[in-house]
Design a protein around this motif. Structure first.
Motif, PDB file in Angstrom:
ATOM      1  N   LEU A 155      18.036-106.335 -65.188  1.00  0.00           N
ATOM      2  CA  LEU A 155      18.849-105.583 -64.221  1.00  0.00           C
ATOM      3  C   LEU A 155      19.077-106.398 -62.961  1.00  0.00           C
TER       4      LEU A 155
ATOM      5  N   PHE B 107      21.770-109.024 -62.669  1.00  0.00           N
ATOM      6  CA  PHE B 107      23.171-108.703 -62.413  1.00  0.00           C
ATOM      7  C   PHE B 107      23.454-108.670 -60.921  1.00  0.00           C
TER       8      PHE B 107
ATOM      9  N   ASN C 121       9.798-101.050 -66.788  1.00  0.00           N
ATOM     10  CA  ASN C 121       9.582-102.070 -67.809  1.00  0.00           C
ATOM     11  C   ASN C 121       9.895-103.438 -67.214  1.00  0.00           C
TER      12      ASN C 121
ATOM     13  N   ILE D  30      13.195-105.278 -68.622  1.00  0.00           N
ATOM     14  CA  ILE D  30      14.430-104.569 -68.270  1.00  0.00           C
ATOM     15  C   ILE D  30      14.709-104.733 -66.784  1.00  0.00           C
TER      16      ILE D  30
ATOM     17  N   PHE E 223      14.154 -96.157 -61.539  1.00  0.00           N
ATOM     18  CA  PHE E 223      14.542 -95.196 -62.567  1.00  0.00           C
ATOM     19  C   PHE E 223      15.162 -95.895 -63.765  1.00  0.00           C
ATOM     20  N   LEU E 224      16.106 -96.804 -63.483  1.00  0.00           N
ATOM     21  CA  LEU E 224      16.860 -97.390 -64.587  1.00  0.00           C
ATOM     22  C   LEU E 224      16.001 -98.288 -65.454  1.00  0.00           C
ATOM     23  N   SER E 225      15.068 -99.037 -64.808  1.00  0.00           N
ATOM     24  CA  SER E 225      14.248 -99.921 -65.607  1.00  0.00           C
ATOM     25  C   SER E 225      13.063 -99.185 -66.207  1.00  0.00           C
TER      26      SER E 225
ATOM     27  N   LYS F  73      14.834 -97.203 -55.545  1.00  0.00           N
ATOM     28  CA  LYS F  73      14.567 -96.031 -56.406  1.00  0.00           C
ATOM     29  C   LYS F  73      15.437 -96.075 -57.654  1.00  0.00           C
ATOM     30  N   GLU F  74      16.696 -96.523 -57.464  1.00  0.00           N
ATOM     31  CA  GLU F  74      17.589 -96.623 -58.630  1.00  0.00           C
ATOM     32  C   GLU F  74      17.037 -97.604 -59.639  1.00  0.00           C
TER      33      GLU F  74
ATOM     34  N   HIS G  27      23.217-103.080 -51.446  1.00  0.00           N
ATOM     35  CA  HIS G  27      22.630-101.758 -51.707  1.00  0.00           C
ATOM     36  C   HIS G  27      21.273-101.876 -52.381  1.00  0.00           C
TER      37      HIS G  27
END
Lengths: 354, 371
Positions: free
Chosen positions: A350, A353, A343, A346, A338-340, A334-335, A326
């Motif tokens: 991410l 993982f 940065n 970060i 947004f989540l990072s 896009k996810e 995914h």
């Protein structure tokens, strides 16, 4: 020459967001301990050291190219939020300096010198100061690896240094001898560091044909003016000025010498007693530090722009780092964006993982 | 329970006896009344009728008291006035003062089921649950009637496939409790399942449309939940960007959010960047969920203000507020329904459970010692 330098600057502007590789031979030599830990792990994983070319690094390099080295050294401070890429920009610049043949004096993290020190010896030369033999000898070892060719041939001591009653270094000896002495005689290593810094200060940017330019790079310079977490034997707190290493480094950071540049970064992650939201020079350096460092050239480092984010994402895809199916889709990108929140550190955490 | 707990009897009641005040506590009397054996309280029809008249009179009086027109005084107005005149801080709504028609308050009871000679009115009285069995009897009668009608149509030559079917979408069978309420008597689970089986048999016949009205009596219509959802309005600010605002709450944390269109996906919480305010990944994932689900991640700029609660509660409150604000930008009611079904619009009712006396916390007990 002016036109030429602007032309090169412009062509480098197009390279913002692209990655360039540091050959592994140069890597070990230039950064025995200088890179951020996570980046070192990434180098081991990908088997190559790829650094992204970003705006702050380019800016700093352009300033270095255009500076006048007959004048006193200019001070540059890289500042920005946590995880923005200040240390990486500094390392990028230092690699540039070492390719240009400068002598690089790199303190990877000044915070390591003001906290968690196992041994604190009272200084042999001055009674009020405290020595840190382990840190000093470690640093000398790294310094030797980086600047091997300078130490053995070119630079000579200008006066006689007496370390203890029986040991001393004569005038005119190569600096490498002094450094070796500091590495072997751990007790006097802090004094050796002080002497080394003094010698380099005096001899940088001379008019002779074997003149060299000196780049002093300190990461986490706000440690020099903050508080330490060390205590003396009578449990009284130690201020940074009481430590030999810090004191000599502060003398180095004064702009009273010519023929080089002082590149520093502020760092909140290792700092003591500073809130996590602090990132401006005034907040992290404090009043005293700011007055000492003033005047300086501030260079802000920010999060990734859209182009840089895209570049980083494509790099990870290219290296097959993003295993989850995914994360390879547009939705996944896009996810991640947004989540990072753009940065760099970060984003790297991410992606590890996935 | 003894009968003697009278406190001060007025001396005049006792008449010729000595005038002293008696204080009797827990004196057991000879006659012991077993109230449980009487059965549930019975309210006769006259009783309810009398109270209904009193209720009507009382309603008019209340309307006059509140200064409103007695003719157009509805039950809602009655509830409002009672809440105003008798403010109650009790949490249980059913324990608060209430003024309703006696039919709603007193449980429904069946009228007298046998005449003065003792003969029951209903022919199925001796089954014990006459209304239930009468319904089963009627339904089966209708099944037989439909089969007879089907035979007639077949003999005439009309095919059974031409008949129309009863539409069962958007409704459900009455639950066992609801059926009990309708029939005013208790039925067992097996009886209820037999009832459903018989109804299904009725519906499986081709000409069941004839008995549609009878069947619909036992079905309850389901409303579409999403039509009740309030969608916030879309305004336009001075730059021409449309924005919408919404609130959300979770467990003492309140959040108010402004969602602006034509943005780049930046989130600012209390003036700080989302990354600085929520360093934990889980909180940022919670905030991302409504936008990601609707597929509008990079489209909006979020400006949020959040207070109270802890880290997780604030994230939950923000998520609810963003989902509500998103509804005004969502195009079709079907999408609203999908968002509702994802659980994004339901306020989480869980709050911290209160501590009970005699225990250390809500559930934790003190150390139990055997002796």
């Amino acid at each position: 020459t002016m036109l030429k330098s602007t032309f090169t600057l412009l062509s480098w502007q197009q390279q913002v967001g692209q990655y360039y590789t540091i050959p592994s031979a140069q890597l070990k030599k230039a950064f025995p301990n200088g890179l951020p830990r996570r980046f070192q792990m990434q180098i081991k994983t990908f088997n190559e050291a790829c650094v992204m070319v970003r705006q702050p690094g380019l800016e700093l390099i352009s300033y270095l190219k255009r500076a006048d080295y007959a004048k006193p050294a200019l001070r540059y401070i890289l500042f920005g939020e946590v995880g923005c890429g200040k240390t990486m920009s500094l390392c990028h610049t230092l690699h540039f300096c070492s390719t240009q043949g400068w002598l690089v004096l790199h303190v990877p993290d000044a915070h390591l010198w003001v906290k968690n020190c196992k041994e604190l010896l009272p200084s042999s030369s001055r009674p009020t100061r405290l020595d840190q033999p382990i840190e000093a000898s470690q640093w000398l070892k790294n310094f030797k690896i980086t600047n091997e060719h300078f130490l053995s041939k070119q630079i000579k001591t200008t006066r006689r240094y007496i370390w203890t009653k029986r040991e001393s270094t004569e005038e005119g000896r190569p600096l490498g001898e002094m450094v070796d002495h500091g590495m072997s005689r751990v007790k006097s290593s802090s004094d050796v560091v002080g002497a080394l810094l003094r010698e380099l200060r005096l001899q940088a940017g001379g008019a002779t044909e074997d003149a060299f330019r000196l780049a002093v790079a300190v990461d986490g310079v706000n440690a020099l003016w903050g508080k330490t977490s060390l205590k003396k034997e009578d449990k009284s707190p130690v201020s940074p000025d009481d430590l030999t290493l810090i004191h000599n480094l502060k003398k180095m950071l004064r702009n009273d010498w010519c023929g080089g540049a002082i590149l520093t970064t502020l760092s909140q992650t290792g700092s003591l007693f500073k809130p996590r939201s602090a990132y401006l020079p005034t907040e992290l350096l404090g009043e005293e530090g700011f007055d000492n460092m003033d005047p300086f050239v501030p260079i802000p480092v920010s999060n990734y722009s859209d182009k840089e984010f895209e570049s980083c994402y494509l790099y990870y895809m290219d290296r097959n780092w993003l295993q989850h199916p995914h994360s390879r889709t547009e939705e996944g990108r896009k996810e991640l964006l947004f989540l990072s929140s753009r940065n760099p550190s970060i984003l790297e955490r991410l992606c590890s993982f996935l | 329970m003894g009968a003697g707990l009278n406190t001060c009897l007025p001396a005049s009641v006792k008449g010729s006896r000595v005038k002293y005040l008696l204080l009797q506590i827990c004196v057991s009397s000879r006659v012991q009344v077993n109230k449980a054996a009487r059965g549930p309280e019975k309210f006769s029809i006259e009783y309810i009728r009398k109270h209904a008249e009193e209720f009507e009179v009382g309603k008019r009086r209340l309307a006059n008291m509140m200064g409103e027109d007695p003719e157009t005084f509805t039950q809602q107005d009655v509830d409002r006035s009672i809440e105003y005149l008798f403010p109650s801080g009790l949490f249980e709504k059913k324990a608060r003062p209430v003024m309703k028609h006696p039919e709603l308050i007193f449980p429904k009871q069946t009228a007298a089921q046998w005449d003065k000679d003792g003969r029951p009115f209903h022919f199925l009285f001796y089954t014990g649950t006459p209304s239930f069995y009468s319904i089963m009897h009627d339904t089966f009668g209708k099944v037989l009637a439909i089969e007879k009608h089907q035979d007639q149509m077949r003999s005439k030559g009309a095919l059974p496939q031409d008949s129309k079917q009863i539409s069962l979408g958007g409704s459900r069978w009455l639950l066992k409790e609801e059926l009990e309420e309708v029939l005013v008597e208790n039925i067992s689970d097996q009886d209820y399942s037999r009832f459903l089986q018989l109804m299904d048999k009725l519906l499986s016949l081709p000409f069941c449309a004839l008995e549609e009205e009878f069947v619909q009596r036992f079905r309850k219509q389901l409303e579409i939940q999403s039509t009740k959802q309030e969608i916030p309005d879309v305004h336009c600010d001075e730059n021409g960007r449309s924005y919408s605002q919404a609130q959300g709450r979770r467990k003492t944390a309140t959040a108010s959010v402004t969602l602006r269109d034509c943005g780049s996906g930046r989130v600012a919480v209390n003036g700080k960047d989302c990354l600085l305010y929520f360093p934990i990944l889980q909180d940022r994932e919670q905030i991302m969920f409504p936008l990601h689900f609707a597929g509008m991640l990079g489209r909006f700029d979020v400006q949020a203000h959040v207070e109270g609660g802890g880290r997780s509660a604030q994230a939950g409150a923000l998520r609810l507020a963003i989902a509500r604000a998103l509804l005004s930008f969502v195009s079709t009611p079907a999408e609203v329904e999908t968002i509702r079904q994802a659980g994004l619009l339901t306020a989480d009712p869980r709050i911290k459970e209160r501590q009970k006396p005699g225990q250390a916390g809500a559930r934790k007990k003190y150390t139990w010692k055997k002796r």
